[in-house]
Design an enzyme around this catalytic site. Structure first.
Site, PDB file in Angstrom:
ATOM      1  N   LEU A  34       0.935  -1.214  -0.063  1.00  0.00           N
ATOM      2  CA  LEU A  34      -0.116  -0.070  -0.104  1.00  0.00           C
ATOM      3  C   LEU A  34       0.781   1.315  -0.013  1.00  0.00           C
ATOM      4  CD1 LEU A  34      -2.752  -1.098   2.702  1.00  0.00           C
ATOM      5  CD2 LEU A  34      -2.955  -1.157  -0.012  1.00  0.00           C
ATOM      6  N   HIS A  38      -3.362   4.155  -2.331  1.00  0.00           N
ATOM      7  CA  HIS A  38      -4.443   3.300  -1.875  1.00  0.00           C
ATOM      8  C   HIS A  38      -5.092   4.046  -0.686  1.00  0.00           C
ATOM      9  CE1 HIS A  38      -1.394   0.344  -3.379  1.00  0.00           C
ATOM     10  NE2 HIS A  38      -2.498   0.050  -4.032  1.00  0.00           N
ATOM     11  N   LYS A 151      -6.505   6.191 -11.609  1.00  0.00           N
ATOM     12  CA  LYS A 151      -5.343   5.536 -12.426  1.00  0.00           C
ATOM     13  C   LYS A 151      -5.471   4.494 -13.213  1.00  0.00           C
ATOM     14  CE  LYS A 151      -0.704   3.867 -11.732  1.00  0.00           C
ATOM     15  NZ  LYS A 151      -0.978   2.249 -11.791  1.00  0.00           N
ATOM     16  N   SER A 187       2.402   3.968  -7.753  1.00  0.00           N
ATOM     17  CA  SER A 187       2.090   2.494  -8.225  1.00  0.00           C
ATOM     18  C   SER A 187       2.968   1.437  -7.252  1.00  0.00           C
ATOM     19  CB  SER A 187       2.257   2.332  -9.693  1.00  0.00           C
ATOM     20  OG  SER A 187       2.382   0.842  -9.732  1.00  0.00           O
TER      21      SER A 187
HETATM   22  P1  AMP Z   1      -3.836  -2.261  -6.607  1.00  0.00           P
HETATM   23  O1  AMP Z   1      -3.381  -2.712  -5.237  1.00  0.00           O
HETATM   24  O2  AMP Z   1      -2.867  -1.902  -7.729  1.00  0.00           O
HETATM   25  O3  AMP Z   1      -4.658  -3.197  -7.214  1.00  0.00           O
HETATM   26  O4  AMP Z   1      -4.850  -0.933  -6.478  1.00  0.00           O
HETATM   27  C1  AMP Z   1      -5.790  -0.989  -5.591  1.00  0.00           C
HETATM   28  C2  AMP Z   1      -6.778   0.266  -5.917  1.00  0.00           C
HETATM   29  O5  AMP Z   1      -5.662   1.429  -5.666  1.00  0.00           O
HETATM   30  C3  AMP Z   1      -7.210   0.320  -7.509  1.00  0.00           C
HETATM   31  O6  AMP Z   1      -8.510   1.072  -7.498  1.00  0.00           O
HETATM   32  C4  AMP Z   1      -6.324   1.115  -8.029  1.00  0.00           C
HETATM   33  O7  AMP Z   1      -6.917   1.986  -8.954  1.00  0.00           O
HETATM   34  C5  AMP Z   1      -6.118   2.377  -6.891  1.00  0.00           C
HETATM   35  N1  AMP Z   1      -4.710   2.914  -7.217  1.00  0.00           N
HETATM   36  C6  AMP Z   1      -3.520   2.693  -7.369  1.00  0.00           C
HETATM   37  N2  AMP Z   1      -2.727   3.500  -7.466  1.00  0.00           N
HETATM   38  C7  AMP Z   1      -3.424   4.564  -7.180  1.00  0.00           C
HETATM   39  C8  AMP Z   1      -2.749   5.982  -7.406  1.00  0.00           C
HETATM   40  N3  AMP Z   1      -1.658   6.479  -7.540  1.00  0.00           N
HETATM   41  N4  AMP Z   1      -3.905   6.956  -7.117  1.00  0.00           N
HETATM   42  C9  AMP Z   1      -5.010   6.743  -6.766  1.00  0.00           C
HETATM   43  N5  AMP Z   1      -5.624   5.255  -6.683  1.00  0.00           N
HETATM   44  C10 AMP Z   1      -4.543   4.541  -7.045  1.00  0.00           C
END
Ligand code: AMP
Length: 289
Positions: A34, A38, A151, A187
Site C-alpha cells: 500500500l 491506496h 489511475k 504505483s
Molecule cells: P492495486 O493494489 O494496484 O490493485 O490498486 C488498488 C486500488 O488502488 C485500485 O482501485 C487502484 O486504481 C488504486 N490506486 C493505485 N494507485 C493509485 C494512485 N496512484 N492513485 C489513486 N488510486 C490508486
C-alpha cells in the site's frame, strides 16, 4: 488491534453485524504493497460518510498473464496493516488464493466492449480476472460504497459497468490519481524501477501533460494530439499504446476530439510496465517537476 479475516464467512458475519447496528460500510479492494494512492481511497470514502471501513488485500493470480509479475509482486501484509490502522480502517480481508480462486472455468464475470481496446487485447484474461474477483469481494463485503482509483481508468470503467449491469447494490467512486512531486503516478510497481529508470519515468506524466495542453489550446485533430503524446514518450523503452479515446466507450478517436476525451497510455521503462491517463474536463492538470 486491527482484525484480519481470512474467510468470507468471517467477513460476512462482521459486515452483517455492522449493518444491523445501522452503520454504513465503505470498501477498498487492493493487492497490498500500500501507498498513499491506496490510502486516499480510504480517506475519500470516509469523507463521503462511510462509518466502517473494510480493505481487502489479495494478489489476484487470475489478473496476471503467464509472463507477468505475479510471483515477484510485493507482499508486505504487516507493513500494510500498520498503514491501515493509522488510517482508521476497521477490518482487513486477506483471503488465501484457494478461497478466492476456484471454479473460474464454470463461473466468471466478463465485461465486453470496454475491454476490447487498450489493456484488454494486450493482457488476455486480465479484466475477466479482475471483474470476477471484484464481484466476489463485493458480494462478500456488501458495502454501501466502494472506491477505485482513476489511475486504472479502464478497470474503474469495467467495474462501474459490471455493478450497473449486475444490479449490485453498491455506489462506485472513482478517486483521482495520487502522484509523486514530479507527476509520476504512485504505483506498487514503481518499486521495480532502478534510480535511472525512475528519473526517466517522469516523461510519462510530462507526455500526458503535453498532449492535454495541446488539446486545451484548441487542437482538435486526434492524430495531432496523439502524435504529441507519442513523440513526448520517446525516452521510454516501449510504448504499448498511447491513445486519445472516447472517455466513456474507451474507443480510440479516429479524427476529431471532443472537449471531454481520455488520454491514456501503457509503456515500459526498463522491464516495468507503467500506465497513466488523464480525462479532460474531469482531472486536474498536475505540475511538472
Ligand atoms: P492495486 O493494489 O494496484 O490493485 O490498486 C488498488 C486500488 O488502488 C485500485 O482501485 C487502484 O486504481 C488504486 N490506486 C493505485 N494507485 C493509485 C494512485 N496512484 N492513485 C489513486 N488510486 C490508486
Amino acid at each position: 488491534m486491527l482484525p484480519i479475516e481470512t474467510s468470507p464467512e468471517g467477513v460476512r458475519a462482521w459486515c452483517a453485524a455492522q449493518r444491523s447496528e445501522g452503520r454504513t460500510l465503505g470498501f477498498v479492494p487492493t493487492m497490498g504493497a500500500l501507498h498513499e494512492g491506496h490510502l486516499q481511497l480510504i480517506d475519500a470514502l470516509k469523507a463521503r460518510g462511510a462509518e466502517r471501513m473494510v480493505v481487502s488485500i489479495f494478489v489476484n493470480p487470475t489478473q496476471f498473464g503467464p509472463t507477468e509479475d505475479f510471483a515477484k509482486y510485493p507482499r508486505v501484509l504487516a507493513a500494510d496493516c500498520a498503514k491501515l490502522v493509522a488510517r482508521g480502517v476497521d477490518l482487513v480481508f486477506a483471503p488465501d488464493q484457494s478461497t478466492m480462486v476456484r471454479n473460474e472455468e464454470r463461473t466468471a464475470v466478463r465485461v465486453n466492449e470496454l475491454t476490447e481496446h487498450l489493456c484488454g487485447p494486450l493482457r488476455p484474461g486480465h479484466f475477466e480476472g479482475v471483474a470476477t474477483v471484484v464481484t466476489k469481494l463485493l458480494s462478500i463485503v456488501g458495502p454501501c460504497d466502494a472506491a477505485f482509483g482513476r489511475k486504472d481508468y479502464q478497470q474503474f470503467k469495467v467495474i462501474e459497468r459490471l455493478v450497473t449491469d449486475l444490479f449490485l447494490p453498491v455506489r462506485v467512486h472513482g478517486i483521482p490519481t495520487v502522484r509523486e512531486p514530479d507527476g509520476l503516478a504512485l504505483s506498487s510497481r514503481n518499486a521495480y524501477l532502478s534510480l535511472e529508470e525512475r528519473l526517466r519515468a517522469a516523461v510519462v506524466p510530462n507526455a500526458l501533460r503535453a498532449a492535454v495542453e495541446a488539446h486545451t489550446h484548441g487542437e482538435r485533430d486526434a492524430s495531432v494530439v496523439r502524435s504529441v503524446l507519442q513523440n513526448a514518450l520517446r525516452e521510454v523503452d516501449r510504448i504499448e499504446y498511447a491513445e486519445v479515446c472516447d472517455a466513456d466507450t474507451l474507443r480510440p478517436l479516429p479524427d476529431k476530439t471532443a472537449d471531454r476525451v481520455l488520454f491514456v497510455l501503457a509503456v515500459r521503462v526498463g522491464n516495468t510496465r507503467l500506465i497513466d491517463n488523464f480525462v479532460t474536463t474531469e482531472d486536474v492538470l498536475f505540475r511538472s517537476a
